[in-house]
Design a protein around this motif. Structure first.
Motif, PDB file in Angstrom:
ATOM      1  N   ILE A 158       0.840  -1.204   0.000  1.00  0.00           N
ATOM      2  CA  ILE A 158       0.000   0.000   0.000  1.00  0.00           C
ATOM      3  C   ILE A 158       0.872   1.251   0.000  1.00  0.00           C
ATOM      4  N   THR A 159       0.326   2.291  -0.572  1.00  0.00           N
ATOM      5  CA  THR A 159       0.957   3.598  -0.526  1.00  0.00           C
ATOM      6  C   THR A 159       0.151   4.435   0.455  1.00  0.00           C
ATOM      7  N   PRO A 160       0.806   4.986   1.478  1.00  0.00           N
ATOM      8  CA  PRO A 160       0.052   5.758   2.467  1.00  0.00           C
ATOM      9  C   PRO A 160      -0.552   7.019   1.856  1.00  0.00           C
ATOM     10  N   VAL A 161      -1.651   7.448   2.444  1.00  0.00           N
ATOM     11  CA  VAL A 161      -2.297   8.687   2.020  1.00  0.00           C
ATOM     12  C   VAL A 161      -1.509   9.879   2.552  1.00  0.00           C
ATOM     13  N   VAL A 162      -1.072   9.770   3.789  1.00  0.00           N
ATOM     14  CA  VAL A 162      -0.331  10.841   4.454  1.00  0.00           C
ATOM     15  C   VAL A 162       1.161  10.507   4.368  1.00  0.00           C
ATOM     16  N   PRO A 163       1.986  11.432   3.866  1.00  0.00           N
ATOM     17  CA  PRO A 163       3.415  11.138   3.723  1.00  0.00           C
ATOM     18  C   PRO A 163       4.110  10.942   5.082  1.00  0.00           C
ATOM     19  N   LEU A 164       5.220  10.230   5.054  1.00  0.00           N
ATOM     20  CA  LEU A 164       5.958   9.898   6.269  1.00  0.00           C
ATOM     21  C   LEU A 164       6.273  11.116   7.124  1.00  0.00           C
ATOM     22  N   SER A 165       6.764  12.176   6.533  1.00  0.00           N
ATOM     23  CA  SER A 165       7.140  13.354   7.328  1.00  0.00           C
ATOM     24  C   SER A 165       5.962  13.888   8.138  1.00  0.00           C
ATOM     25  N   GLU A 166       4.769  13.858   7.554  1.00  0.00           N
ATOM     26  CA  GLU A 166       3.576  14.343   8.262  1.00  0.00           C
ATOM     27  C   GLU A 166       3.123  13.337   9.317  1.00  0.00           C
ATOM     28  N   ARG A 167       3.208  12.030   9.014  1.00  0.00           N
ATOM     29  CA  ARG A 167       2.834  11.010  10.003  1.00  0.00           C
ATOM     30  C   ARG A 167       3.758  11.074  11.213  1.00  0.00           C
ATOM     31  N   LEU A 168       5.062  11.282  10.975  1.00  0.00           N
ATOM     32  CA  LEU A 168       6.011  11.445  12.079  1.00  0.00           C
ATOM     33  C   LEU A 168       5.649  12.658  12.931  1.00  0.00           C
ATOM     34  N   GLU A 169       5.323  13.739  12.290  1.00  0.00           N
ATOM     35  CA  GLU A 169       4.978  14.968  13.007  1.00  0.00           C
ATOM     36  C   GLU A 169       3.730  14.762  13.871  1.00  0.00           C
ATOM     37  N   ILE A 170       2.731  14.094  13.334  1.00  0.00           N
ATOM     38  CA  ILE A 170       1.508  13.819  14.101  1.00  0.00           C
ATOM     39  C   ILE A 170       1.826  12.930  15.298  1.00  0.00           C
ATOM     40  N   VAL A 171       2.490  11.818  15.050  1.00  0.00           N
ATOM     41  CA  VAL A 171       2.734  10.831  16.105  1.00  0.00           C
ATOM     42  C   VAL A 171       3.634  11.388  17.197  1.00  0.00           C
ATOM     43  N   ARG A 172       4.648  12.150  16.842  1.00  0.00           N
ATOM     44  CA  ARG A 172       5.547  12.656  17.884  1.00  0.00           C
ATOM     45  C   ARG A 172       4.880  13.683  18.784  1.00  0.00           C
ATOM     46  N   HIS A 173       3.723  14.185  18.383  1.00  0.00           N
ATOM     47  CA  HIS A 173       2.992  15.139  19.225  1.00  0.00           C
ATOM     48  C   HIS A 173       1.891  14.486  20.054  1.00  0.00           C
ATOM     49  N   ILE A 174       1.768  13.187  19.986  1.00  0.00           N
ATOM     50  CA  ILE A 174       0.818  12.471  20.833  1.00  0.00           C
ATOM     51  C   ILE A 174       1.417  12.400  22.233  1.00  0.00           C
ATOM     52  N   SER A 175       0.640  12.746  23.249  1.00  0.00           N
ATOM     53  CA  SER A 175       1.187  12.849  24.610  1.00  0.00           C
ATOM     54  C   SER A 175       1.739  11.533  25.147  1.00  0.00           C
ATOM     55  N   PHE A 176       1.278  10.405  24.666  1.00  0.00           N
ATOM     56  CA  PHE A 176       1.749   9.109  25.157  1.00  0.00           C
ATOM     57  C   PHE A 176       3.104   8.732  24.576  1.00  0.00           C
ATOM     58  N   VAL A 177       3.511   9.386  23.508  1.00  0.00           N
ATOM     59  CA  VAL A 177       4.718   9.023  22.767  1.00  0.00           C
ATOM     60  C   VAL A 177       5.897   9.856  23.260  1.00  0.00           C
ATOM     61  N   ASP A 178       6.961   9.164  23.670  1.00  0.00           N
ATOM     62  CA  ASP A 178       8.170   9.860  24.109  1.00  0.00           C
ATOM     63  C   ASP A 178       9.117  10.134  22.949  1.00  0.00           C
ATOM     64  N   GLU A 179       9.044   9.298  21.923  1.00  0.00           N
ATOM     65  CA  GLU A 179       9.935   9.444  20.773  1.00  0.00           C
ATOM     66  C   GLU A 179       9.259   8.828  19.560  1.00  0.00           C
ATOM     67  N   ALA A 180       9.382   9.479  18.422  1.00  0.00           N
ATOM     68  CA  ALA A 180       8.879   8.928  17.158  1.00  0.00           C
ATOM     69  C   ALA A 180      10.056   8.822  16.207  1.00  0.00           C
ATOM     70  N   ARG A 181      10.095   7.706  15.489  1.00  0.00           N
ATOM     71  CA  ARG A 181      11.185   7.491  14.544  1.00  0.00           C
ATOM     72  C   ARG A 181      10.646   6.782  13.309  1.00  0.00           C
ATOM     73  N   ALA A 182      11.303   7.015  12.203  1.00  0.00           N
ATOM     74  CA  ALA A 182      10.921   6.336  10.971  1.00  0.00           C
ATOM     75  C   ALA A 182      11.422   4.897  11.035  1.00  0.00           C
ATOM     76  N   GLU A 183      10.549   3.965  10.711  1.00  0.00           N
ATOM     77  CA  GLU A 183      10.944   2.568  10.622  1.00  0.00           C
ATOM     78  C   GLU A 183      11.240   2.280   9.157  1.00  0.00           C
ATOM     79  N   VAL A 184      12.499   1.997   8.869  1.00  0.00           N
ATOM     80  CA  VAL A 184      12.939   1.905   7.482  1.00  0.00           C
ATOM     81  C   VAL A 184      13.479   0.535   7.077  1.00  0.00           C
ATOM     82  N   VAL A 185      13.393  -0.444   7.988  1.00  0.00           N
ATOM     83  CA  VAL A 185      13.833  -1.809   7.677  1.00  0.00           C
ATOM     84  C   VAL A 185      12.681  -2.767   7.968  1.00  0.00           C
TER      85      VAL A 185
END
Length: 165
Positions: A62-89
């Protein structure tokens, strides 16, 4: 533009339990929020692995609707998340070697499956516990993707043709 795989964050070094929850986090919805909330309740420090566009195409087709850079930005601002990183492997053990976590969080649709048992065995060998959480049944990225496809195709979302898609 090159994208950082993580953001500069000071990880705890005092024996804190580090958890890792991976997902596409595309079309972010309450099910995503629930898994991150549950994961944070099971660890001291939560890392969210946001699966890259390339890995989503490779592993799920599948090709995501929301690009990685935007998904990272959203997830890293969730209060439960201490760190967000791209999973590339694609290999979760490679991710563990790079990240170093104690608990790996997964949806319970993997529990009891061949893939799930293999994941549990591989992680058990390195001291990582696999913790399963129930999926939120009321919504899913797949259902949202179908609704978007129906809208794009001009089919009203509430029709049976849109639901069967």
């Amino acid at each position: 533009m090159a994208l950082p795989s993580t953001f500069d964050v000071a990880r705890p070094t005092d024996g804190a339990r580090i958890g890792y929850a991976a997902g596409a986090f595309d079309l972010f919805h309450v099910g995503h929020l629930n898994i991150l909330k549950h994961a944070k309740s099971q660890c001291d420090y939560l890392i969210a692995g946001v699966v890259s566009d390339e890995m989503l195409r490779l592993t799920k087709g599948i090709t995501p609707v929301v690009p990685l850079s935007e998904r990272l930005e959203i997830v890293r601002h969730i209060s439960f998340v201490d760190e967000a990183r791209a999973e590339v492997v694609p290999d979760k053990l490679d991710t563990w070697r790079d990240v170093g976590f104690h608990r790996f969080f997964k949806g319970d649709d993997w529990r009891g499956t061949e893939k799930g048992r293999r994941l549990e065995d591989e992680f058990a060998a390195v001291g990582v516990e696999v913790v399963y959480f129930p999926y939120t049944m009321s919504t899913s990225s797949t259902a949202l993707r179908r609704a978007l496809d129906a809208i794009t195709a001009g089919t009203p979302v509430g029709t049976s043709a849109a639901r069967e898609g």
